[in-house]
Write a protein that holds these residues in place. Sequence first.
Motif, PDB file in Angstrom:
ATOM      1  N   GLU A  95       0.780  -1.069   0.018  1.00 23.55           N
ATOM      2  CA  GLU A  95      -0.029   0.043   0.017  1.00 23.55           C
ATOM      3  C   GLU A  95       0.782   1.139   0.031  1.00 23.55           C
ATOM      4  O   GLU A  95       0.523   2.248  -0.615  1.00 23.55           O
ATOM      5  N   GLY A  96       1.941   1.302   0.713  1.00 26.88           N
ATOM      6  CA  GLY A  96       2.878   2.472   0.815  1.00 26.88           C
ATOM      7  C   GLY A  96       3.471   2.740  -0.572  1.00 26.88           C
ATOM      8  O   GLY A  96       3.603   3.886  -1.018  1.00 26.88           O
ATOM      9  N   ALA A  97       3.880   1.640  -1.311  1.00 25.09           N
ATOM     10  CA  ALA A  97       4.471   1.801  -2.716  1.00 25.09           C
ATOM     11  C   ALA A  97       3.340   2.243  -3.391  1.00 25.09           C
ATOM     12  O   ALA A  97       3.723   3.111  -4.406  1.00 25.09           O
ATOM     13  N   ARG A  98       2.114   1.388  -3.568  1.00 28.31           N
ATOM     14  CA  ARG A  98       1.016   2.090  -4.377  1.00 28.31           C
ATOM     15  C   ARG A  98       0.722   3.708  -4.191  1.00 28.31           C
ATOM     16  O   ARG A  98       0.651   4.380  -4.967  1.00 28.31           O
ATOM     17  N   LEU A  99       0.832   3.997  -3.141  1.00 35.79           N
ATOM     18  CA  LEU A  99       0.299   5.356  -2.703  1.00 35.79           C
ATOM     19  C   LEU A  99       1.452   6.237  -2.936  1.00 35.79           C
ATOM     20  O   LEU A  99       1.302   7.602  -3.456  1.00 35.79           O
ATOM     21  N   SER A 100       3.056   5.822  -2.917  1.00 36.29           N
ATOM     22  CA  SER A 100       3.969   6.537  -3.270  1.00 36.29           C
ATOM     23  C   SER A 100       3.958   6.892  -4.808  1.00 36.29           C
ATOM     24  O   SER A 100       4.162   7.858  -5.280  1.00 36.29           O
ATOM     25  N   GLN A 101       3.442   6.007  -5.573  1.00 40.37           N
ATOM     26  CA  GLN A 101       3.357   6.025  -7.188  1.00 40.37           C
ATOM     27  C   GLN A 101       2.252   6.962  -7.348  1.00 40.37           C
ATOM     28  O   GLN A 101       2.289   7.872  -8.295  1.00 40.37           O
ATOM     29  N   ALA A 102       1.296   6.836  -6.461  1.00 41.66           N
ATOM     30  CA  ALA A 102       0.098   7.668  -6.861  1.00 41.66           C
ATOM     31  C   ALA A 102       0.426   9.057  -6.526  1.00 41.66           C
ATOM     32  O   ALA A 102       0.152  10.071  -7.148  1.00 41.66           O
ATOM     33  N   ALA A 103       1.164   9.340  -5.397  1.00 41.99           N
ATOM     34  CA  ALA A 103       1.638  10.750  -5.131  1.00 41.99           C
ATOM     35  C   ALA A 103       2.430  11.339  -6.298  1.00 41.99           C
ATOM     36  O   ALA A 103       2.239  12.814  -6.374  1.00 41.99           O
ATOM     37  N   ARG A 104       3.353  10.585  -6.777  1.00 42.58           N
ATOM     38  CA  ARG A 104       4.220  11.121  -7.766  1.00 42.58           C
ATOM     39  C   ARG A 104       3.172  11.339  -8.973  1.00 42.58           C
ATOM     40  O   ARG A 104       3.477  12.500  -9.854  1.00 42.58           O
ATOM     41  N   GLY A 105       2.405  10.487  -9.479  1.00 46.89           N
ATOM     42  CA  GLY A 105       1.217  10.712 -10.597  1.00 46.89           C
ATOM     43  C   GLY A 105       0.380  12.043 -10.289  1.00 46.89           C
ATOM     44  O   GLY A 105       0.444  12.667 -11.213  1.00 46.89           O
ATOM     45  N   VAL A 106      -0.069  12.285  -9.108  1.00 47.53           N
ATOM     46  CA  VAL A 106      -0.919  13.521  -8.845  1.00 47.53           C
ATOM     47  C   VAL A 106       0.216  14.633  -9.051  1.00 47.53           C
ATOM     48  O   VAL A 106      -0.520  15.772  -9.466  1.00 47.53           O
ATOM     49  N   GLU A 107       1.332  14.696  -8.298  1.00 51.70           N
ATOM     50  CA  GLU A 107       2.146  15.614  -8.763  1.00 51.70           C
ATOM     51  C   GLU A 107       2.272  16.213 -10.380  1.00 51.70           C
ATOM     52  O   GLU A 107       2.325  17.131 -10.700  1.00 51.70           O
TER      53      GLU A 107
END
Length: 122
Positions: A95-107
Motif C-alpha cells: 500500500e505504501g508503494a502504491r500510494l507513493s506512486q499515486a503521489a508522484r502521479g498526482v504531482e
Amino acid sequence: MDGSLPPGWPDEVAPPGAPDWERTAVAWLYDLVPHDYRAHEVLRRYPVLLARFAADHVAAGLEAARAGWRTVRVELADQLPPDAMEAAIRAYEREGARLSQAARGVEVVAGALRGERWVPRL
C-alpha cells in the motif's frame, strides 16, 4: 512510457494535448479520493483544485500506511499469529508503494493541469 511524459505519469491519463486528456486526468484523480468528493461542484469545476484534494488525500493515506507499518507489530503482537503479522506488514508495504506512486502521479498531473510542460533532461 512516452519520452515526452514525465516519470510517474499515470497510464490511465492521456498525455497533455491529447483529445480529452483533462477528462482522463479528472477521472483518474476522482479514483484516488473518496466517492463523496464527487458531490463538491467546485472540484468538478476546477480540476487543479481536485488535484490538490487528491494530493492531500494520498499523502494522508501514505502517512497512515507508514504509521501502521511502524506500529502493527507492537499493537497487535498478542492478537495475530506470525503468518498474519507478516501478511499485514507486506500489505502495508504494498500500500505504501502504491500510494507513493499515486503521489508522484498526482504531482505530475497537477503540474500539467496548471499548464506546466515537462522537458526531458539529457
